[in-house]
Motif scaffolding. Sequence first.
Motif, PDB file in Angstrom:
ATOM      1  N   ASP A 325       0.865  -1.178   0.000  1.00  0.00           N
ATOM      2  CA  ASP A 325       0.000   0.000   0.000  1.00  0.00           C
ATOM      3  C   ASP A 325       0.901   1.227   0.000  1.00  0.00           C
ATOM      4  N   GLY A 326       0.897   1.943  -1.103  1.00  0.00           N
ATOM      5  CA  GLY A 326       1.797   3.085  -1.221  1.00  0.00           C
ATOM      6  C   GLY A 326       1.080   4.322  -1.727  1.00  0.00           C
ATOM      7  N   ASN A 327       1.906   5.279  -2.168  1.00  0.00           N
ATOM      8  CA  ASN A 327       1.373   6.537  -2.687  1.00  0.00           C
ATOM      9  C   ASN A 327       2.141   6.948  -3.938  1.00  0.00           C
ATOM     10  N   ASP A 328       2.488   5.961  -4.753  1.00  0.00           N
ATOM     11  CA  ASP A 328       3.252   6.238  -5.972  1.00  0.00           C
ATOM     12  C   ASP A 328       2.456   7.149  -6.900  1.00  0.00           C
ATOM     13  N   ARG A 329       3.115   8.177  -7.395  1.00  0.00           N
ATOM     14  CA  ARG A 329       2.493   9.185  -8.257  1.00  0.00           C
ATOM     15  C   ARG A 329       1.189   9.706  -7.645  1.00  0.00           C
ATOM     16  N   TRP A 330       1.188   9.829  -6.333  1.00  0.00           N
ATOM     17  CA  TRP A 330       0.101  10.449  -5.594  1.00  0.00           C
ATOM     18  C   TRP A 330      -1.227   9.698  -5.756  1.00  0.00           C
ATOM     19  N   THR A 331      -1.161   8.392  -5.972  1.00  0.00           N
ATOM     20  CA  THR A 331      -2.385   7.620  -6.184  1.00  0.00           C
ATOM     21  C   THR A 331      -2.957   7.028  -4.897  1.00  0.00           C
ATOM     22  N   GLY A 332      -2.119   6.823  -3.867  1.00  0.00           N
ATOM     23  CA  GLY A 332      -2.574   6.116  -2.681  1.00  0.00           C
ATOM     24  C   GLY A 332      -3.018   4.696  -2.988  1.00  0.00           C
ATOM     25  N   PHE A 333      -2.428   4.105  -4.044  1.00  0.00           N
ATOM     26  CA  PHE A 333      -2.933   2.828  -4.540  1.00  0.00           C
ATOM     27  C   PHE A 333      -2.296   1.641  -3.831  1.00  0.00           C
ATOM     28  N   GLY A 334      -3.100   0.599  -3.679  1.00  0.00           N
ATOM     29  CA  GLY A 334      -2.663  -0.667  -3.107  1.00  0.00           C
ATOM     30  C   GLY A 334      -3.887  -1.508  -2.803  1.00  0.00           C
ATOM     31  N   ALA A 335      -3.676  -2.657  -2.195  1.00  0.00           N
ATOM     32  CA  ALA A 335      -4.788  -3.569  -1.919  1.00  0.00           C
ATOM     33  C   ALA A 335      -5.837  -2.935  -1.004  1.00  0.00           C
ATOM     34  N   THR A 336      -5.398  -2.144  -0.029  1.00  0.00           N
ATOM     35  CA  THR A 336      -6.350  -1.492   0.869  1.00  0.00           C
ATOM     36  C   THR A 336      -7.195  -0.475   0.111  1.00  0.00           C
ATOM     37  N   ASN A 337      -6.566   0.251  -0.816  1.00  0.00           N
ATOM     38  CA  ASN A 337      -7.292   1.214  -1.632  1.00  0.00           C
ATOM     39  C   ASN A 337      -8.373   0.533  -2.468  1.00  0.00           C
ATOM     40  N   VAL A 338      -8.089  -0.663  -2.947  1.00  0.00           N
ATOM     41  CA  VAL A 338      -9.099  -1.420  -3.695  1.00  0.00           C
ATOM     42  C   VAL A 338     -10.287  -1.742  -2.789  1.00  0.00           C
ATOM     43  N   LEU A 339     -10.009  -2.120  -1.534  1.00  0.00           N
ATOM     44  CA  LEU A 339     -11.093  -2.383  -0.586  1.00  0.00           C
ATOM     45  C   LEU A 339     -11.976  -1.148  -0.386  1.00  0.00           C
ATOM     46  N   LEU A 340     -11.346   0.022  -0.260  1.00  0.00           N
ATOM     47  CA  LEU A 340     -12.120   1.251  -0.081  1.00  0.00           C
ATOM     48  C   LEU A 340     -13.040   1.496  -1.265  1.00  0.00           C
ATOM     49  N   THR A 361     -13.606  -5.128   7.257  1.00  0.00           N
ATOM     50  CA  THR A 361     -12.381  -5.872   6.954  1.00  0.00           C
ATOM     51  C   THR A 361     -11.202  -4.969   6.624  1.00  0.00           C
ATOM     52  N   VAL A 362     -11.421  -3.664   6.556  1.00  0.00           N
ATOM     53  CA  VAL A 362     -10.362  -2.737   6.151  1.00  0.00           C
ATOM     54  C   VAL A 362      -9.318  -2.610   7.261  1.00  0.00           C
ATOM     55  N   PRO A 363      -8.046  -2.826   6.953  1.00  0.00           N
ATOM     56  CA  PRO A 363      -6.981  -2.599   7.954  1.00  0.00           C
ATOM     57  C   PRO A 363      -6.714  -1.102   8.092  1.00  0.00           C
ATOM     58  N   LEU A 364      -7.261  -0.493   9.122  1.00  0.00           N
ATOM     59  CA  LEU A 364      -7.208   0.964   9.252  1.00  0.00           C
ATOM     60  C   LEU A 364      -5.787   1.488   9.350  1.00  0.00           C
ATOM     61  N   ASP A 365      -4.869   0.679   9.884  1.00  0.00           N
ATOM     62  CA  ASP A 365      -3.493   1.148  10.023  1.00  0.00           C
ATOM     63  C   ASP A 365      -2.822   1.350   8.662  1.00  0.00           C
ATOM     64  N   LYS A 366      -3.419   0.779   7.610  1.00  0.00           N
ATOM     65  CA  LYS A 366      -2.850   0.933   6.275  1.00  0.00           C
ATOM     66  C   LYS A 366      -3.504   2.069   5.484  1.00  0.00           C
ATOM     67  N   VAL A 367      -4.516   2.698   6.058  1.00  0.00           N
ATOM     68  CA  VAL A 367      -5.142   3.860   5.422  1.00  0.00           C
ATOM     69  C   VAL A 367      -4.461   5.091   6.002  1.00  0.00           C
ATOM     70  N   THR A 368      -3.333   5.456   5.451  1.00  0.00           N
ATOM     71  CA  THR A 368      -2.487   6.486   6.053  1.00  0.00           C
ATOM     72  C   THR A 368      -2.820   7.895   5.573  1.00  0.00           C
ATOM     73  N   ALA A 370      -5.097  11.064   5.069  1.00  0.00           N
ATOM     74  CA  ALA A 370      -6.278  11.593   5.745  1.00  0.00           C
ATOM     75  C   ALA A 370      -7.478  11.653   4.806  1.00  0.00           C
ATOM     76  N   GLU A 371      -7.251  12.012   3.565  1.00  0.00           N
ATOM     77  CA  GLU A 371      -8.357  12.125   2.609  1.00  0.00           C
ATOM     78  C   GLU A 371      -9.034  10.781   2.408  1.00  0.00           C
ATOM     79  N   ARG A 372      -8.237   9.716   2.298  1.00  0.00           N
ATOM     80  CA  ARG A 372      -8.809   8.385   2.099  1.00  0.00           C
ATOM     81  C   ARG A 372      -9.512   7.884   3.372  1.00  0.00           C
ATOM     82  N   ARG A 373      -8.909   8.149   4.533  1.00  0.00           N
ATOM     83  CA  ARG A 373      -9.516   7.683   5.783  1.00  0.00           C
ATOM     84  C   ARG A 373     -10.846   8.401   6.033  1.00  0.00           C
ATOM     85  N   ALA A 374     -10.860   9.719   5.800  1.00  0.00           N
ATOM     86  CA  ALA A 374     -12.108  10.465   5.979  1.00  0.00           C
ATOM     87  C   ALA A 374     -13.169   9.990   4.997  1.00  0.00           C
ATOM     88  N   SER A 375     -12.762   9.724   3.747  1.00  0.00           N
ATOM     89  CA  SER A 375     -13.715   9.240   2.748  1.00  0.00           C
ATOM     90  C   SER A 375     -14.289   7.891   3.142  1.00  0.00           C
TER      91      SER A 375
END
Length: 444
Positions: A325-340, A361-368, A370-375
């Motif tokens: 779960d990363g933020n390459d090219r400002w995407t915040g993309f990874g398996a957790t992002n797919v769950l969201l 089922t979302v691992p909150l510690d991987k939603v780093t 703020a915009e994604r966590r709030a969403s």
Amino acid sequence: MAPVTTWTGQDANALRNALRMSVTAFAEYLGAARRTVAKWSSQGDKVRPRADMQAALDTVLSRATPEVRERFEALRAVGTSGAAVGAARPDGGAHPDTGDDGDGDSDSDGDVRRRDLLRGAAISVAAAPNVAPLLDALCSPAYSEGATSFPQFTRAVGAAKIDYQACRYERVLDRLVTLLPSLEPVKSGADGDQRPRVEVLAADLYHVVGSVLLKVGDHGMALVAAERSTRAAARSQDPVAIAASARIMTHALMGNGHDAQAVALAGNAADSLDRDTRLASTDAVAVYGALVLRGAIAAARRDDRDTAHAMLDEATRAATRLGYDGNDRWTGFGATNVLLHRINIALTLGDAGTAIAIARTVPLDKVTLAERRASLYVDVARAYTQWGRYEHGLSALRTAYEVAPEEIRCRPAVQRIAGDLAMLANGSVRTAAVDFAHDAGIRL
């Protein structure tokens, strides 16, 4: 104002937005089924309301205030102008009607006209006091007189991206008002090797502009910014930048009701990125996955379950390939992002129970971010509200506010959820919902 001869779904959606109504509220106002109004929104000019609905829409428009009529005309112009149609081309190129003569220069006169039309359509939000200066800087920028070096500009664009993902929108707006006038001087001072890199930065800059405008509900001008991002990325000849700009264009198309075109653009842009790069870098994989996710949401909005789930599965494969779960090219993309995104798509398809089950089922510690966590918490609040679990919906909305207050004050979608809670809940929960909205600065 010219009368509407024959209403299309696109015209009806423009009237709904001009009235600042949700799909549900507009359906009740017209005496129509919610599904009917949602169909108008998703299918646009491909659908014609029944004769009785044509008459009802005529009546609503005839009784509208001058302010609503002005917004309606502006929103209709967005829906039928070269801006929206040009943005829908799958190859990301400009439509002939946009005024792009092929030299990469923007049609500044057209942008100014659009700015004048769309000012009345922008939603005024307390959390975004500098939107008007941003529109001025976007459409008719006064070039900065102070010299900004390429490294300084690079750092400043990166800082704007960081602030956006942290939901610091007031700070983002201040940065953008300064950055936009600095762009042309930086371009002029760039040498041969730097010019493509400056265009990539320009594409990123306009991406942020479009994203912020979408947040505050100014979908028309977000489309203008997305066009600028697309043009700059094309001039850079960087396949990843081109695909990244297609992502904001897809989002802007969706904001303007062009969901079918958004699905096509996301799919074609992802295919082009795969073909041009073989997804050989982490940036390419992340942008590819993020693009497919946006296409999945657009497909869900069209009630195209098969395409939505196929794109979700493709995004899952991309996330597996990326491996983190990363933020390459400002995407915040990874398996957790797919769950969201699976949560959001379940909601869009009307399955609040599934959305809540996935959310658990979302691992909150991987939603780093703020915009994604709030969403995430906003989607949970929306799901519980749809499910009739109003106390849980309010609790989720409060958590979202704790994560990112500006996100909650800023988003029109949150205003609709808070309004639903205040209207539908009973007793102490209704009182608490009204008090929360007041304390958070949300207008009901």
